[in-house]
Design a protein around this motif. Structure first.
Motif, PDB file in Angstrom:
ATOM      1  N   ARG A 172      16.625 -23.524 -48.818  1.00 18.01           N
ATOM      2  CA  ARG A 172      15.811 -22.324 -49.426  1.00 18.01           C
ATOM      3  C   ARG A 172      16.641 -21.682 -49.067  1.00 18.01           C
ATOM      4  NH1 ARG A 172      12.907 -25.758 -49.320  1.00 18.01           N
ATOM      5  NH2 ARG A 172      10.505 -25.871 -48.336  1.00 18.01           N
ATOM      6  N   PHE A 173      16.665 -20.033 -50.019  1.00 16.82           N
ATOM      7  CA  PHE A 173      17.740 -19.186 -50.053  1.00 16.82           C
ATOM      8  C   PHE A 173      18.145 -18.626 -48.672  1.00 16.82           C
ATOM      9  CE2 PHE A 173      15.319 -19.601 -54.523  1.00 16.82           C
ATOM     10  CZ  PHE A 173      16.674 -19.849 -55.340  1.00 16.82           C
ATOM     11  N   ALA A 174      17.290 -18.570 -47.846  1.00 19.55           N
ATOM     12  CA  ALA A 174      17.369 -17.551 -46.589  1.00 19.55           C
ATOM     13  C   ALA A 174      16.493 -18.317 -45.323  1.00 19.55           C
ATOM     14  CB  ALA A 174      16.884 -16.674 -47.472  1.00 19.55           C
ATOM     15  N   ALA A 175      16.832 -18.404 -44.424  1.00 19.70           N
ATOM     16  CA  ALA A 175      16.399 -18.838 -43.613  1.00 19.70           C
ATOM     17  C   ALA A 175      16.761 -18.250 -41.989  1.00 19.70           C
ATOM     18  CB  ALA A 175      15.910 -20.327 -43.338  1.00 19.70           C
ATOM     19  N   GLU A 176      15.608 -18.528 -41.093  1.00 18.52           N
ATOM     20  CA  GLU A 176      15.845 -18.240 -39.317  1.00 18.52           C
ATOM     21  C   GLU A 176      15.567 -19.130 -38.878  1.00 18.52           C
ATOM     22  OE1 GLU A 176      15.523 -13.446 -38.772  1.00 18.52           O
ATOM     23  OE2 GLU A 176      13.975 -14.666 -38.609  1.00 18.52           O
ATOM     24  N   ALA A 177      16.985 -19.980 -37.939  1.00 22.57           N
ATOM     25  CA  ALA A 177      16.510 -20.929 -37.535  1.00 22.57           C
ATOM     26  C   ALA A 177      16.269 -21.430 -35.854  1.00 22.57           C
ATOM     27  CB  ALA A 177      18.032 -22.055 -37.840  1.00 22.57           C
ATOM     28  N   PHE A 178      15.473 -22.251 -35.245  1.00 25.45           N
ATOM     29  CA  PHE A 178      15.376 -21.974 -33.848  1.00 25.45           C
ATOM     30  C   PHE A 178      15.013 -22.905 -33.275  1.00 25.45           C
ATOM     31  CE2 PHE A 178      12.384 -19.375 -36.771  1.00 25.45           C
ATOM     32  CZ  PHE A 178      12.930 -18.156 -35.980  1.00 25.45           C
ATOM     33  N   VAL A 179      15.360 -23.711 -31.865  1.00 25.23           N
ATOM     34  CA  VAL A 179      15.037 -24.844 -31.711  1.00 25.23           C
ATOM     35  C   VAL A 179      13.205 -24.897 -30.669  1.00 25.23           C
ATOM     36  CG1 VAL A 179      15.565 -25.501 -30.032  1.00 25.23           C
ATOM     37  CG2 VAL A 179      17.524 -25.279 -30.556  1.00 25.23           C
ATOM     38  N   LEU A 180      12.818 -25.755 -31.097  1.00 25.56           N
ATOM     39  CA  LEU A 180      11.545 -25.828 -30.691  1.00 25.56           C
ATOM     40  C   LEU A 180      11.336 -25.334 -29.211  1.00 25.56           C
ATOM     41  CD1 LEU A 180       8.289 -25.959 -31.259  1.00 25.56           C
ATOM     42  CD2 LEU A 180       8.734 -28.332 -31.498  1.00 25.56           C
ATOM     43  N   VAL A 181      11.213 -25.559 -27.926  1.00 21.90           N
ATOM     44  CA  VAL A 181      10.714 -25.345 -26.703  1.00 21.90           C
ATOM     45  C   VAL A 181       9.725 -26.218 -26.674  1.00 21.90           C
ATOM     46  CG1 VAL A 181      11.137 -24.730 -24.747  1.00 21.90           C
ATOM     47  CG2 VAL A 181      12.090 -23.272 -26.035  1.00 21.90           C
ATOM     48  N   ARG A 182       8.563 -25.759 -26.813  1.00 20.76           N
ATOM     49  CA  ARG A 182       7.318 -26.479 -26.204  1.00 20.76           C
ATOM     50  C   ARG A 182       5.784 -26.577 -27.110  1.00 20.76           C
ATOM     51  NH1 ARG A 182       6.688 -25.632 -21.265  1.00 20.76           N
ATOM     52  NH2 ARG A 182       5.261 -23.662 -21.417  1.00 20.76           N
ATOM     53  N   GLU A 183       5.420 -27.672 -27.445  1.00 21.81           N
ATOM     54  CA  GLU A 183       4.403 -27.506 -28.492  1.00 21.81           C
ATOM     55  C   GLU A 183       3.041 -28.188 -28.048  1.00 21.81           C
ATOM     56  OE1 GLU A 183       3.674 -27.623 -33.219  1.00 21.81           O
ATOM     57  OE2 GLU A 183       4.877 -28.838 -32.475  1.00 21.81           O
TER      58      GLU A 183
END
Length: 222
Positions: free
Chosen positions: A209-220
């Motif tokens: 993608r041209f731009a993104a924010e990244a995260f760590v999944l803690v719980r779902e």
């Protein structure tokens, strides 16, 4: 997207640095976005006038991003290690009871700043899965000059596994950060528009993608 999303920021600007584009995108798609800024700067460490200015800047930035409501808690900035855990837990539990978020974004527990670590732990206490107001999804976000300045061989390393495409909202994120005139810094400081754009480009190209924010999944919880 008719969901309640809560972002907990240890300090004003953390929420824009880590989740600004995601906030803008999801608000535009119909989500109710809430921001809670957990701390306030108190004299003698922080001038009262500066603390008030930063809060005013936060409200303007959040309005640009489409935030439905901003709350400011009175916990002492850069001093959370002196506050009993139960007091921080109680403040965040009140927030959860009032908002009842479905999706939660919190600072990463490996951040260098102790305030970030304390908010991470207390947020998870407030979001315990056996609670009536437990969010279904919890993500940890990265904060430039905090997440990447710790020692990854001694502390948890930020290894993202969730990416949000913010290609259409990157410029809005940067504009929101520039509203924080008291916090934005000139390049090559990490809290500069150039570095924000570079990180978003890197995270985006990781997933095509041209731009993104990244995260760590803690719980779902499904």
């Amino acid at each position: 997207m008719n969901k309640k999303i809560l972002i907990i920021a240890p300090h004003p600007d953390d929420e824009v640095l880590g989740v600004g584009g995601t906030m803008a995108r999801f608000a535009a798609e119909g989500a109710e976005v809430y921001v809670v800024v957990a701390t306030k700067g108190y004299p003698p460490d922080f001038p009262e006038e500066l603390s008030q200015i930063v809060r005013e800047q936060a409200l303007v930035a959040h309005q640009l991003l489409g935030v439905k409501e901003t709350q400011f808690l009175p916990l002492p900035a850069a001093n959370l290690d002196s506050v009993p855990y139960r007091e921080i837990n109680h403040k965040l539990l009140e927030v959860f009871r009032n908002i009842q978020p479905e999706i939660l974004y919190i600072p990463f527990n490996g951040d260098l700043h102790v305030d970030h670590q304390r908010i991470f732990l207390s947020a998870l206490v407030a979001a315990r899965p056996n609670g009536i107001n437990a969010p279904r999804k919890i993500y940890a976000y990265e904060t430039l000059s905090e997440t990447n300045w710790n020692a990854p061989y001694l502390t948890p390393n930020f290894v993202p596994n969730v990416f949000v495409d913010i290609s259409s909202y990157l410029e809005m994120k940067i504009q929101a950060m520039e509203i924080y005139a008291s916090q934005i810094k000139p390049f090559p400081h990490e809290r500069s528009p150039e570095t924000l754009r570079a990180l978003a480009t890197l995270r985006g190209s990781t997933v095509g993608r041209f731009a993104a924010e990244a995260f760590v999944l803690v719980r779902e919880i499904i």
